[in-house]
Design a protein around this motif. Structure first.
Motif, PDB file in Angstrom:
ATOM      1  N   ARG A  29       0.855  -1.180   0.000  1.00  0.00           N
ATOM      2  CA  ARG A  29       0.000   0.000   0.000  1.00  0.00           C
ATOM      3  C   ARG A  29       0.891   1.230   0.000  1.00  0.00           C
ATOM      4  N   GLU A  30       0.477   2.237  -0.716  1.00  0.00           N
ATOM      5  CA  GLU A  30       1.253   3.474  -0.717  1.00  0.00           C
ATOM      6  C   GLU A  30       0.782   4.346   0.443  1.00  0.00           C
ATOM      7  N   LEU A  31       1.743   4.901   1.181  1.00  0.00           N
ATOM      8  CA  LEU A  31       1.400   5.705   2.351  1.00  0.00           C
ATOM      9  C   LEU A  31       1.537   7.200   2.086  1.00  0.00           C
ATOM     10  N   ALA A  32       2.574   7.573   1.354  1.00  0.00           N
ATOM     11  CA  ALA A  32       2.815   9.002   1.129  1.00  0.00           C
ATOM     12  C   ALA A  32       3.811   9.148  -0.011  1.00  0.00           C
ATOM     13  N   THR A  33       3.915  10.356  -0.527  1.00  0.00           N
ATOM     14  CA  THR A  33       4.985  10.645  -1.485  1.00  0.00           C
ATOM     15  C   THR A  33       5.823  11.787  -0.921  1.00  0.00           C
ATOM     16  N   VAL A  34       7.121  11.695  -1.151  1.00  0.00           N
ATOM     17  CA  VAL A  34       8.042  12.723  -0.663  1.00  0.00           C
ATOM     18  C   VAL A  34       9.059  13.007  -1.754  1.00  0.00           C
ATOM     19  N   GLY A  35       9.790  14.092  -1.597  1.00  0.00           N
ATOM     20  CA  GLY A  35      10.859  14.385  -2.545  1.00  0.00           C
ATOM     21  C   GLY A  35      12.060  13.500  -2.268  1.00  0.00           C
ATOM     22  N   ILE A  36      13.176  13.849  -2.887  1.00  0.00           N
ATOM     23  CA  ILE A  36      14.362  13.024  -2.663  1.00  0.00           C
ATOM     24  C   ILE A  36      15.294  13.641  -1.635  1.00  0.00           C
ATOM     25  N   GLY A  37      14.803  14.665  -0.945  1.00  0.00           N
ATOM     26  CA  GLY A  37      15.585  15.236   0.141  1.00  0.00           C
ATOM     27  C   GLY A  37      15.544  14.318   1.354  1.00  0.00           C
ATOM     28  N   PRO A  38      16.317  14.639   2.388  1.00  0.00           N
ATOM     29  CA  PRO A  38      16.330  13.789   3.586  1.00  0.00           C
ATOM     30  C   PRO A  38      14.947  13.717   4.239  1.00  0.00           C
ATOM     31  N   VAL A  39      14.588  12.552   4.673  1.00  0.00           N
ATOM     32  CA  VAL A  39      13.331  12.376   5.412  1.00  0.00           C
ATOM     33  C   VAL A  39      13.622  11.582   6.678  1.00  0.00           C
ATOM     34  N   GLY A  40      12.777  11.771   7.668  1.00  0.00           N
ATOM     35  CA  GLY A  40      12.879  10.978   8.887  1.00  0.00           C
ATOM     36  C   GLY A  40      11.701  10.017   8.924  1.00  0.00           C
ATOM     37  N   ILE A  41      11.994   8.761   9.021  1.00  0.00           N
ATOM     38  CA  ILE A  41      10.929   7.752   9.016  1.00  0.00           C
ATOM     39  C   ILE A  41      11.095   6.865  10.221  1.00  0.00           C
ATOM     40  N   ALA A  42      10.003   6.615  10.892  1.00  0.00           N
ATOM     41  CA  ALA A  42      10.035   5.644  11.978  1.00  0.00           C
ATOM     42  C   ALA A  42       8.742   4.854  11.910  1.00  0.00           C
TER      43      ALA A  42
ATOM     44  N   GLY B 236      -4.887   1.794   7.584  1.00  0.00           N
ATOM     45  CA  GLY B 236      -6.197   2.398   7.796  1.00  0.00           C
ATOM     46  C   GLY B 236      -6.254   3.776   7.173  1.00  0.00           C
ATOM     47  N   ALA B 237      -7.356   4.446   7.415  1.00  0.00           N
ATOM     48  CA  ALA B 237      -7.518   5.789   6.869  1.00  0.00           C
ATOM     49  C   ALA B 237      -6.684   6.781   7.669  1.00  0.00           C
ATOM     50  N   ALA B 238      -6.199   7.813   6.996  1.00  0.00           N
ATOM     51  CA  ALA B 238      -5.385   8.831   7.668  1.00  0.00           C
ATOM     52  C   ALA B 238      -6.215   9.525   8.745  1.00  0.00           C
ATOM     53  N   THR B 239      -5.565   9.821   9.877  1.00  0.00           N
ATOM     54  CA  THR B 239      -6.283  10.441  10.985  1.00  0.00           C
ATOM     55  C   THR B 239      -6.111  11.953  10.992  1.00  0.00           C
TER      56      THR B 239
ATOM     57  N   LEU C  27      -0.734 -12.384  16.221  1.00  0.00           N
ATOM     58  CA  LEU C  27      -0.801 -10.981  15.816  1.00  0.00           C
ATOM     59  C   LEU C  27      -0.303 -10.816  14.380  1.00  0.00           C
ATOM     60  N   MET C  28       0.747 -11.534  14.051  1.00  0.00           N
ATOM     61  CA  MET C  28       1.248 -11.484  12.664  1.00  0.00           C
ATOM     62  C   MET C  28       0.184 -11.952  11.688  1.00  0.00           C
ATOM     63  N   THR C  29      -0.532 -12.998  12.056  1.00  0.00           N
ATOM     64  CA  THR C  29      -1.590 -13.515  11.184  1.00  0.00           C
ATOM     65  C   THR C  29      -2.694 -12.473  11.012  1.00  0.00           C
ATOM     66  N   LEU C  30      -3.090 -11.861  12.107  1.00  0.00           N
ATOM     67  CA  LEU C  30      -4.135 -10.844  12.013  1.00  0.00           C
ATOM     68  C   LEU C  30      -3.686  -9.677  11.138  1.00  0.00           C
ATOM     69  N   ARG C  31      -2.447  -9.296  11.275  1.00  0.00           N
ATOM     70  CA  ARG C  31      -1.940  -8.187  10.464  1.00  0.00           C
ATOM     71  C   ARG C  31      -1.894  -8.576   8.984  1.00  0.00           C
ATOM     72  N   ALA C  32      -1.518  -9.823   8.719  1.00  0.00           N
ATOM     73  CA  ALA C  32      -1.502 -10.277   7.320  1.00  0.00           C
ATOM     74  C   ALA C  32      -2.914 -10.277   6.739  1.00  0.00           C
ATOM     75  N   TRP C  33      -3.859 -10.721   7.509  1.00  0.00           N
ATOM     76  CA  TRP C  33      -5.251 -10.747   7.045  1.00  0.00           C
ATOM     77  C   TRP C  33      -5.767  -9.338   6.814  1.00  0.00           C
ATOM     78  N   ARG C  34      -5.407  -8.443   7.690  1.00  0.00           N
ATOM     79  CA  ARG C  34      -5.843  -7.051   7.507  1.00  0.00           C
ATOM     80  C   ARG C  34      -5.236  -6.481   6.231  1.00  0.00           C
ATOM     81  N   ALA C  35      -3.941  -6.718   6.031  1.00  0.00           N
ATOM     82  CA  ALA C  35      -3.280  -6.185   4.838  1.00  0.00           C
ATOM     83  C   ALA C  35      -3.926  -6.728   3.571  1.00  0.00           C
ATOM     84  N   ALA C  36      -4.340  -8.006   3.601  1.00  0.00           N
ATOM     85  CA  ALA C  36      -4.924  -8.629   2.410  1.00  0.00           C
ATOM     86  C   ALA C  36      -6.400  -8.298   2.251  1.00  0.00           C
TER      87      ALA C  36
END
Lengths: 430, 381
Positions: free
Chosen positions: B234-247, B271-274, B355-364
């Motif tokens: 799933r795509e979450l966001a688009t950013v430029g090629i400058g430095p970004v902080g991701i966690a 999920g939907a953006a908050t 929990l991994m199974t539930l997350r996989a099911w949610r993603a699918a």
């Protein structure tokens, strides 16, 4: 002097070459080569009115010899505009595009379907053909087995014969029989053995109607007037259905009390709906098997469908070859037995409605369910005696639910409920 | 002198002291709660090298000349490998440390026991940029391959999976061709940091960046999340090629993104953006397990409020119990004493797998986000 003679001679020759062919120009050869055509033309209204060969066939003899100068309906329409207009508005007028079936009158039709046959903004059908079954045949089979009937779209000669114009030809219901017979649309057989047909045979059209009386009243070439279902027996939307029904009742009212006719046709509607329900049930079974990967072979393991590729096709474009056995059963159910049930009911033929139609429909469903059971049983045996992975089972059921939800086979509420049930079961696996 | 001016001078002084002293023993700390924080120097380390605390917070894998294991509470270091690792990851139970080293033709993966013994070693494709373990004993790695052509640079991201039997397979996540002009505009550090993959804490999902460099347009990157059980993306966001902080949030449920726009975006992975963006001045460095604390440009913030000031160039890493490792120049410090850095949920292996199974099911798309949340709550009751 010699030069002048040569010039005159060459001019005469050129004149002869350039001059348009008149009927008598053709007769000289064709009296001998195609005597029947010449005789029929001579005796026809065209012959009497001086409508000659060139008027219909044009003057390119080379093209005619190659068989590429057939007279199109549009050419006939130049003089017979009313009939042509009525014809093009009917199903006959889209005979070469009827693989899909015009959906314009159906409820909630998908707007994208129009592009199968029409260029954007145009009501004229495109010249290419859209029928998967046709595309699967050899060109010879396609010509004899498909085009000879479906060319009615573009050939008035399909009914009228090529050169004779005697209306007795087209007023005889047998002219319809060449095409409207057989397992998928046996209107000829149904009508013949119905009360209408039997009485028409003994007492004539003033006593009981034939095909033309009901479907081409006063010579109207729009044979679709009075219809309320598509060629696949799917009912029209309310407005189109009401219009069609009122047209048909006007025909029936020529002999019967309209209330009686309405009651009879309404009974036909009910039989139709009951038949469609059975077909829908069968369709759901097969779609479910496809979801589970149990068709044998699966669509992606066979030659691709001409339009759908590796997808399962159960609609009007379904094939009778390169399919699984259960789909072959469904083809017969939907294409043959549903048609007999519905058309039998509307043509007031009890045997076709019941024994050839509805009984076969139900037996088809028995066969399909049995085959589905066999395919499922085969899967169960393949798993063997190993303890099934419960997590995997739950996941498979969730995947099936997702597919069912995507094709509208269950409501959103049912989907939510079933998912919750499966999650409950999953959380208990500790 | 104004308060702001005094603060700035204080920070500059601290930085100068650090720079001048080199292996200085102290970490300058400012801010309103500086006096209640406990700061302890742990060790010296090589600048800009990976750090990996063990899940129980007892050991720290670091690099000083070579890969070493340090008991955080004190004690002798253990030298593990002469190489300088590109990435490190502890297994969930802390019994294994995976390390990736540069090697000819790819990367060398080595797995160590806490006593320093080598449990396994093999070479894999590409230059590994991130490592993670799953509860199913699978080691997953993100790697990069670069191939130079006359018309551009092929930038290939790989996902490498090593099962418990030791079989490693590599799949191409994404491949992009960078225009020569784009490559020239990036120095080697920025080129290397163009893709900053992050594994979710469970190791079951990967956040990575796909660079798009269309011929006639400005290059950009798409931030993607991928569930590794079923490869749903799933795509979450688009950013430029400058430095970004991701966690990745500690519960693995959200992307925390600092794209240099002066705000911190929290984006649910599935999920939907908050729309719960918060202002952020500075660049995101680290995020605490409970999500309340973050380190940005040397400032420790709790829910946006300043807790402490460190020198601006520090790197940071939160331990599972919420304590903070601060890497200032070539020194590592352990910072504790601030409230609320709660430990991540302690999960049994069965809970992790479920929990991994539930997350996989949610993603699918097999279960909804709401159903996932309800099931997860039930899982931990």
């Amino acid at each position: 002097m010699n030069r002048m003679l040569v010039t005159v001679f060459l001019t005469l020759i050129a004149g002869l070459i350039a001059s348009p062919l008149r009927a008598d120009d053709c007769l000289g050869c064709h009296q001998g080569k195609t005597p029947a055509a010449v005789k029929q033309w001579r005796e026809s209204a065209h012959g009497r009115a001086g409508v000659g060969c060139r008027d219909c066939h044009g003057s390119d003899h080379a093209l005619m010899v190659k068989g590429e100068a057939r007279v199109s309906a549009k050419q006939c329409g130049a003089c017979h505009a009313k009939a042509y207009g009525e014809h093009t508005a009917s199903r006959h007028g889209m005979g070469l595009h009827s693989g899909w079936g015009c959906t314009r009158s159906l409820k909630g039709r998908d707007q994208r379907e129009c592009s199968f046959c029409h260029e954007p903004g145009s009501s004229l059908p495109r010249s290419d053909i859209h029928c998967a079954r046709f595309l699967k045949q050899s060109s010879e089979m396609g010509e004899i087995g498909c085009n000879r009937c479906h060319q009615v779209e573009n050939s008035c000669a399909s009914c009228h014969s090529s050169h004779a114009t005697d209306l007795r030809i087209v007023r005889d219901p047998a002219v319809c029989a060449t095409c409207h017979m057989g397992p998928d649309h046996p209107q000829w057989e149904m009508w013949q053995t119905s009360r209408h047909g039997v009485l028409n045979a003994s007492m004539g059209s003033s006593f009981a109607p034939n095909c033309q009386n009901c479907h081409m009243g006063q010579g109207n070439h729009n044979v679709s007037r009075g219809l309320t279902v598509s060629s696949g027996s799917i009912p029209f939307g309310a407005e189109a259905a009401a219009k069609g029904r009122s047209e048909m009742l006007a025909v029936c009212g020529g002999c019967h009390a309209v209330a009686m006719a309405a009651r009879e046709l309404s009974r036909g509607d009910t039989v139709r709906d009951q038949g469609l329900k059975l077909v829908k049930e069968a369709e759901g079974i097969i779609a479910g098997l496809n979801d589970e990967g149990l068709l044998d072979p699966m669509p992606d393991k066979r030659p691709p469908h001409p339009f759908a590729g590796s997808q399962l096709v159960l609609d009007n474009q379904m094939l009778y070859e390169d399919t699984s056995h259960i789909e072959r059963l469904f083809f017969k159910m939907k294409k043959y037995d549903l048609a007999k049930t519905v058309k039998g009911a509307y043509h007031q033929n009890p045997a076709y409605t019941h024994w050839y139609g509805n009984a076969e429909l139900k037996m088809d469903l028995v066969d399909i369910k049995a085959e589905a059971g066999r395919l499922r049983g085969r899967k169960a045996n393949a798993v063997g005696s190993a303890r099934p992975d419960e997590r995997r089972q739950i996941e498979e059921q969730l995947e099936l639910l997702k597919k069912k939800g995507a094709r509208g086979a269950i409501t959103a509420e049912e989907l939510e409920r079933e998912r919750r049930r499966l999650l409950e079961r999953f959380l208990e696996l500790r | 002198m104004t308060g702001t001016g005094a603060k700035s001078i204080g920070r500059i002084t601290a930085l100068l002291v650090l720079l001048l002293c080199g292996a200085c023993a102290g970490l300058p700390v400012g801010g309103p709660y500086a006096d209640i924080l406990q700061v302890r120097r742990l060790a010296a380390h090589d600048r800009a090298t990976p750090l990996a605390p063990s899940p129980d917070g007892r050991l720290l894998a670091l690099v000083r000349g070579q890969l070493r294991l340090l008991p955080i509470s004190g004690g002798a270091e253990l030298a593990l490998d002469a190489g300088r690792p590109l990435a490190l990851a502890w297994s969930a139970d802390g019994s294994r440390l995976a390390a990736a080293f540069a090697a000819a033709g790819g990367s060398r993966l080595a797995i160590f026991a806490p006593d320093g013994s080598v449990l396994a070693e093999q070479t894999v494709r590409g230059r590994v940029t991130a490592l993670s373990w799953t509860p199913l004993d699978e080691l997953v790695a993100a790697a990069v391959e670069l191939e130079q052509f006359r018309f551009g640079l092929a930038y290939r991201q790989l996902l490498i999976r090593r099962d418990s039997a030791g079989t490693a397979t590599a799949a191409v996540l994404h491949e992009a061709m960078l225009k020569p002009a784009t490559v020239r505009s990036l120095d080697s550090d920025r080129l290397a940091g163009l893709m900053v993959p992050r594994f979710a804490p469970l190791g079951d999902e990967l956040i990575y960046l796909r660079v798009q460099d269309p011929p006639a347009f400005t290059p950009y990157r798409r931030i993607m999340v991928r569930n590794l059980a079923n490869d749903t993306e799933r795509e979450l966001a688009t950013v430029g090629i400058g430095p970004v902080g991701i966690a990745c949030g500690a519960d693995g449920e959200e992307l925390v993104l600092d794209s240099g726009e002066g705000r911190l975006q929290r984006i649910p992975l599935w999920g939907a953006a908050t729309g719960n963006d918060v202002p952020l001045s500075g660049r995101l460095t680290a995020l605490s397990p409970d999500g309340h604390y973050l380190l940005a440009d040397g400032r420790l913030l709790r829910d946006g409020a300043l807790v402490a000031d460190f020198p601006p160039q520090v790197a940071g890493l939160f331990l599972a119990d919420g304590r903070l490792l601060v890497a200032a120049a070539e020194e590592i410090f352990l910072v504790s004493g601030f409230a609320g850095g709660n430990a991540v949920r302690n999960m049994s292996r069965q809970q992790q797998e479920q929990l991994m199974t539930l997350r996989a099911w949610r993603a699918a798309g097999l279960i909804s986000a709401d159903q996932f949340r309800a099931a997860r709550e039930r899982l931990f009751k």
